[in-house]
Design an enzyme around this catalytic site. Structure first.
Site, PDB file in Angstrom:
ATOM      1  N   TYR A   1       0.854  -1.203   0.000  1.00 41.07           N
ATOM      2  CA  TYR A   1       0.000   0.000   0.000  1.00 41.07           C
ATOM      3  C   TYR A   1       0.878   1.238   0.000  1.00 41.07           C
ATOM      4  O   TYR A   1       1.865   1.331   0.739  1.00 41.07           O
ATOM      5  CB  TYR A   1      -0.895   0.021   1.242  1.00 41.07           C
ATOM      6  CG  TYR A   1      -1.739   1.273   1.344  1.00 41.07           C
ATOM      7  CD1 TYR A   1      -3.014   1.315   0.790  1.00 41.07           C
ATOM      8  CD2 TYR A   1      -1.249   2.409   1.983  1.00 41.07           C
ATOM      9  CE1 TYR A   1      -3.785   2.472   0.874  1.00 41.07           C
ATOM     10  CE2 TYR A   1      -2.018   3.563   2.074  1.00 41.07           C
ATOM     11  CZ  TYR A   1      -3.273   3.596   1.512  1.00 41.07           C
ATOM     12  OH  TYR A   1      -4.026   4.733   1.581  1.00 41.07           O
TER      13      TYR A   1
ATOM     14  N   GLU B   1      -3.671   7.535  -4.128  1.00 38.12           N
ATOM     15  CA  GLU B   1      -3.628   6.250  -3.424  1.00 38.12           C
ATOM     16  C   GLU B   1      -3.405   5.115  -4.406  1.00 38.12           C
ATOM     17  O   GLU B   1      -4.119   4.997  -5.405  1.00 38.12           O
ATOM     18  CB  GLU B   1      -4.934   6.022  -2.656  1.00 38.12           C
ATOM     19  CG  GLU B   1      -4.953   4.729  -1.853  1.00 38.12           C
ATOM     20  CD  GLU B   1      -6.254   4.538  -1.105  1.00 38.12           C
ATOM     21  OE1 GLU B   1      -6.219   4.442   0.134  1.00 38.12           O
ATOM     22  OE2 GLU B   1      -7.313   4.482  -1.763  1.00 38.12           O
TER      23      GLU B   1
END
Length: 297
Positions: A109, A197
């Site tokens: 991530y 993101e």
């Protein structure tokens, strides 16, 4: 302003981030053409909506034939895709993205946002890619690493190394991740993004580092500087009432309550909503009519 995954990847590719080949489709026939252009033998069919959690809602499918690509596209297009971010009403899928498949070794991530506490851009990294980051933060916060960047110096090589090390990488994967971090940060700053993101950022079995999913949001007040980004706006994904208000230069945000608010000034509007909540009510909206309305109105 939010944009779709395929649009975000197109922007990031210009900055040097590694993305897989893909093509957007609005019909099953266009999905077939996109799949044939990619060549296969594995494709991923992704519903394009402004919400996360698409995979759990049936909006991401891995397929191994052209016929499966067509069938998945036909099933997805026009469906109301419900995820944890759409609410029970869901969002209508009007386009799909056909992308090359890849052999995933690790899912990571990575995101960049504006940290309000420090007043600086912050890079958030975690080894727990492919999961809801809110769930990771609640259950295993030690697995989330935050690196803030001083705007006066910008991103430095030691920031890039810290991110890569925090993801547990070494060798070629570390070097490639450092390049990805640089590409993402440059895009974030240059395009006046408020959120970038990548979930997941993947390390493939060939040791490549690839942006497998991407979400970008932009500061609406800076869009006048970015005509190319402004053109990516998909109003069908936005709230109809908020769009109508914006056309009249009103700051309106729909909420879930039952008490309507029309207030002259953003600060007073926030205070009004606080009072409603304090007394046990729920505001139905935020509405700032501009702070400049005369008393005769």
């Amino acid at each position: 302003m939010n944009i779709h995954e395929y649009q975000a990847k197109s922007l990031l590719k210009k900055y040097g981030a590694a993305v897989l080949g893909g093509g957007v489709a609005y019909t099953p026939a266009e999905a077939v053409d996109a799949a044939k252009a990619l060549g296969g033998p594995v494709w991923v069919v992704k519903a394009q909506i402004h919400a996360g959690g698409r995979g759990k809602g049936g909006g991401v499918k891995v397929v191994k034939s052209i016929q499966e690509v067509e069938d998945c596209a036909r099933n997805m297009l026009g469906m109301q895709l419900v995820t944890h971010q759409t609410g029970p009403e869901g969002k209508e899928v009007r386009r799909v993205y056909i992308e090359d498949g890849c052999a995933i070794d690790k899912e990571l991530y990575l995101s960049i946002l504006v940290d309000r506490a420090s007043g600086r851009p912050a890079i958030i990294a975690s080894t727990e890619g492919g999961m809801d980051i809110e769930e990771v933060a609640a259950k295993t916060p030690e697995k989330i690493h935050t690196i803030t960047i001083d705007p006066a110096t910008g991103l430095m090589p030691h920031h890039q190394r810290r991110v890569a090390f925090s993801l547990g990488l070494s060798g070629d994967a570390l070097k490639k991740t450092m390049k990805v971090v640089k590409a993402l940060y440059d895009a974030f700053i240059d395009l006046d993004a408020s959120l970038l993101e990548v979930n997941p950022l993947v390390v493939t079995k060939d040791n490549d580092v690839v942006v497998l999913d991407a979400k970008m949001s932009f500061d609406g007040n800076a869009l006048f500087r970015h005509a190319d980004v402004r053109e990516l706006r998909d109003e069908s994904e936005e709230d109809e009432m908020e769009l109508r208000a914006a056309k009249h230069e009103l700051n309106y945000i729909r909420l879930d309550g039952s008490i309507g608010c029309m207030v002259n000034g953003a600060g007073l509007a926030m205070a009004t909503m606080d009072i409603i909540k304090l007394k046990g009510g729920e505001p139905a909206n935020f509405l700032d009519v501009g702070g400049g309305a005369p008393k005769s109105v």
